[in-house]
Write an enzyme that holds these catalytic residues in place. Sequence first.
Site, short mmCIF file in Angstrom:
data_model
loop_
_atom_site.label_atom_id
_atom_site.label_comp_id
_atom_site.label_asym_id
_atom_site.label_seq_id
_atom_site.Cartn_x
_atom_site.Cartn_y
_atom_site.Cartn_z
N ILE A 62 -38.29 6.13 29.98
CA ILE A 62 -38.62 6.81 31.23
C ILE A 62 -37.96 8.19 31.19
O ILE A 62 -36.76 8.33 31.37
CB ILE A 62 -38.18 6.00 32.46
CG1 ILE A 62 -38.99 4.71 32.51
CG2 ILE A 62 -38.39 6.81 33.74
CD1 ILE A 62 -38.76 3.84 33.71
N HIS A 63 -38.79 9.19 30.93
CA HIS A 63 -38.34 10.58 30.86
C HIS A 63 -38.95 11.33 32.04
O HIS A 63 -39.43 10.71 32.99
CB HIS A 63 -38.71 11.20 29.50
CG HIS A 63 -40.15 11.00 29.12
ND1 HIS A 63 -41.13 11.89 29.45
CD2 HIS A 63 -40.77 9.96 28.47
CE1 HIS A 63 -42.30 11.44 29.01
NE2 HIS A 63 -42.10 10.27 28.41
N ALA A 64 -38.94 12.65 32.01
CA ALA A 64 -39.35 13.46 33.17
C ALA A 64 -40.76 13.18 33.67
O ALA A 64 -40.97 13.03 34.88
CB ALA A 64 -39.21 14.94 32.84
N PRO A 74 -42.98 10.43 33.31
CA PRO A 74 -43.19 9.17 34.04
C PRO A 74 -42.30 9.05 35.28
O PRO A 74 -42.71 8.46 36.27
CB PRO A 74 -42.88 8.08 33.02
CG PRO A 74 -42.25 8.74 31.86
CD PRO A 74 -42.58 10.19 31.92
N ALA A 75 -41.11 9.63 35.24
CA ALA A 75 -40.23 9.59 36.42
C ALA A 75 -40.88 10.34 37.58
O ALA A 75 -40.86 9.87 38.73
CB ALA A 75 -38.87 10.18 36.09
#
Length: 88
Positions: A14-16, A18-19
């Site tokens: 979960i990086h920028a 999908p966050a």
Amino acid sequence: MKKFQAVIKDPVGIHARPASILASEASKFKSELKLVAPSGVEGNIKSIINLMSLGIRHNDNITIKADGADEEEALAAIKACLEKNKVI
């Protein structure tokens, strides 16, 4: 309170991106939405910074919890969002 568990399939976790997508989807609901990391630490799904600070990686087992008036709809929408974006 309702919850479901899933395994992260996204190779980067979960990086920028999908966050941001998750926080945007979660903000549509009144229920409190939490993502529980494998370490047991909980993060508010409505907060991009909170989600990214959990350090969720590929193959991590996570739990999504919803608590509130629209918890069932919120949980279904978050699960669908994660699946659509190939995070789980």
